[in-house]
Motif scaffolding. Sequence first.
Motif, mmCIF file in Angstrom:
data_model
loop_
_atom_site.group_PDB
_atom_site.id
_atom_site.type_symbol
_atom_site.label_atom_id
_atom_site.label_comp_id
_atom_site.label_asym_id
_atom_site.label_seq_id
_atom_site.Cartn_x
_atom_site.Cartn_y
_atom_site.Cartn_z
ATOM 1 N N VAL A 1 0.845 -1.190 0.000
ATOM 2 C CA VAL A 1 0.000 0.000 0.000
ATOM 3 C C VAL A 1 0.881 1.241 0.000
ATOM 4 O O VAL A 1 2.041 1.204 0.423
ATOM 5 C CB VAL A 1 -0.960 0.031 1.211
ATOM 6 N N GLU A 2 0.318 2.328 -0.498
ATOM 7 C CA GLU A 2 1.019 3.616 -0.492
ATOM 8 C C GLU A 2 0.235 4.600 0.358
ATOM 9 O O GLU A 2 -0.981 4.733 0.211
ATOM 10 C CB GLU A 2 1.182 4.164 -1.902
ATOM 11 N N VAL A 3 0.940 5.291 1.242
ATOM 12 C CA VAL A 3 0.327 6.256 2.147
ATOM 13 C C VAL A 3 0.746 7.663 1.741
ATOM 14 O O VAL A 3 1.925 7.923 1.483
ATOM 15 C CB VAL A 3 0.755 6.003 3.607
ATOM 16 N N THR A 4 -0.231 8.568 1.675
ATOM 17 C CA THR A 4 0.042 9.990 1.472
ATOM 18 C C THR A 4 -0.588 10.750 2.631
ATOM 19 O O THR A 4 -1.796 10.660 2.851
ATOM 20 C CB THR A 4 -0.553 10.500 0.148
ATOM 21 N N GLU A 5 0.238 11.466 3.358
ATOM 22 C CA GLU A 5 -0.194 12.200 4.554
ATOM 23 C C GLU A 5 0.237 13.655 4.405
ATOM 24 O O GLU A 5 1.407 13.926 4.133
ATOM 25 C CB GLU A 5 0.447 11.565 5.785
ATOM 26 N N VAL A 6 -0.686 14.592 4.559
ATOM 27 C CA VAL A 6 -0.369 16.010 4.423
ATOM 28 C C VAL A 6 -0.780 16.730 5.699
ATOM 29 O O VAL A 6 -1.931 16.619 6.142
ATOM 30 C CB VAL A 6 -1.084 16.630 3.213
ATOM 31 N N ILE A 7 0.160 17.473 6.278
ATOM 32 C CA ILE A 7 -0.085 18.157 7.542
ATOM 33 C C ILE A 7 0.268 19.637 7.410
ATOM 34 O O ILE A 7 1.366 19.978 6.949
ATOM 35 C CB ILE A 7 0.765 17.551 8.672
ATOM 36 N N HIS A 8 -0.653 20.494 7.807
ATOM 37 C CA HIS A 8 -0.340 21.912 7.999
ATOM 38 C C HIS A 8 -0.147 22.113 9.490
ATOM 39 O O HIS A 8 -1.091 21.997 10.280
ATOM 40 C CB HIS A 8 -1.445 22.817 7.474
ATOM 41 N N TYR A 9 1.091 22.386 9.894
ATOM 42 C CA TYR A 9 1.443 22.469 11.306
ATOM 43 C C TYR A 9 1.046 23.831 11.883
ATOM 44 O O TYR A 9 1.724 24.843 11.672
ATOM 45 C CB TYR A 9 2.942 22.238 11.494
ATOM 46 N N SER A 10 -0.060 23.841 12.607
ATOM 47 C CA SER A 10 -0.580 25.070 13.197
ATOM 48 C C SER A 10 -1.684 24.704 14.177
ATOM 49 O O SER A 10 -2.295 23.631 14.073
ATOM 50 C CB SER A 10 -1.124 25.994 12.105
ATOM 51 N N ASN A 11 -1.952 25.591 15.145
ATOM 52 C CA ASN A 11 -3.131 25.396 15.996
ATOM 53 C C ASN A 11 -4.405 25.454 15.171
ATOM 54 O O ASN A 11 -5.409 24.838 15.515
ATOM 55 C CB ASN A 11 -3.180 26.454 17.101
ATOM 56 N N LYS A 12 -4.351 26.192 14.060
ATOM 57 C CA LYS A 12 -5.445 26.217 13.097
ATOM 58 C C LYS A 12 -4.966 25.508 11.834
ATOM 59 O O LYS A 12 -4.960 26.062 10.754
ATOM 60 C CB LYS A 12 -5.870 27.651 12.799
ATOM 61 N N GLY A 13 -4.564 24.279 12.015
ATOM 62 C CA GLY A 13 -3.948 23.533 10.926
ATOM 63 C C GLY A 13 -4.914 22.617 10.203
ATOM 64 O O GLY A 13 -6.139 22.778 10.286
ATOM 65 N N SER A 14 -4.359 21.651 9.510
ATOM 66 C CA SER A 14 -5.163 20.686 8.762
ATOM 67 C C SER A 14 -4.407 19.374 8.682
ATOM 68 O O SER A 14 -3.181 19.323 8.849
ATOM 69 C CB SER A 14 -5.488 21.205 7.362
#
Length: 354
Positions: free
Chosen positions: A190-203
């Motif tokens: 399997v392939e994993v794609t993880e995207v993180i916006h590092y913030s208290n108001k992140g995603s």
Amino acid sequence: MKKAIYSLLAIYFMTEITNAQVTLNANGEGNTYEDINAVLAPNYDVVEVPDCAHSGFGRHIDEIFDEELNTYVFRFIAHTAYDNDRCKKFDRQRIEIKSYGKSPENTKGSEGETVEYKWKFKLPSNFKVSKNFTHLHQIKSVGSEYSSRPIISLTARKGTPDRLELRYAPTYEQSTIKSVELDLLKGHWVEVTEVIHYSNKGSYSIEIKKISNDSKIFEYSNDYMDMWQDGSDFSRPKWGIYRSLKRKEDLKDEMVLFNSFSIDEIADITIEELSIKAHKKLLKVDNKKAVVNFKNLKAKDYDSVKLFDNNGEEIVIKKRLKKYKLDISELNTGLYYIAFLKSKRVVKVLKYNL
């Protein structure tokens, strides 16, 4: 007055490669630890293994050739009876790789940054897991009072049925926000794609796809999520096998395969990028009661929509966006850009005059 409805008929995609990307791939037998360290922490050590407790076996991460992927891959090996947590504890065991304080800056997530993590892995068909925890991936903060709790964990757990859990801990409190039956992953690359916006108001978003047929096994996305533990210096990824040994009868010796690790910082969207990627045709809007309809676009080709003014300032559209329609009424006269994004990257832009 009836609202005017405008349709977008086509979409063209652009591939974006940044200088901030870090990649790690197996390249053949031997020198595995050295190859990993050369990428994730040159001249230092980011390999966490119980070699000293089980020295007769040798290295607990090596490289083997995989017929399905037709390339060398990393093999992480865990022995129930002999391995512990880096020769320190015997209620758990850890065979992991990571980035940390001495790693290059582009392997660490800072507040305000958006980072994409990608990797491939394969669990054995008869993979067994602890009822306590069997972590396969974590995002950990450094410097925070909450850093003992990974802000994100992918954990395999024994149950009825066994499952893969997405765990979340912005503070000390930890919860499971989504899970999937583990049998859907066992025996498959399997392939994993993880995207993180590092913030208290992140995603945060994650997608797991089966490589053989590109089918989606698991996905989760939240555009309004606290992704920064207060007081942190940075956040960092970990991959491997980290499992509890409190119920050894539930476990067996395991070999989990990993490869194609990627850490990629995603730059902020600029007015220059919007202008370059904008569709050549300018959509003209004659009144302030208008809806842009993009139902003709394939939903799989984008996962979010953003609106920008002519200065590149983002306009909040949470209450304006309903499924495939964007309400652009009551905006000031001027030039606007509607950006369609996939994993936080701009893939299509429409510009219009209001």
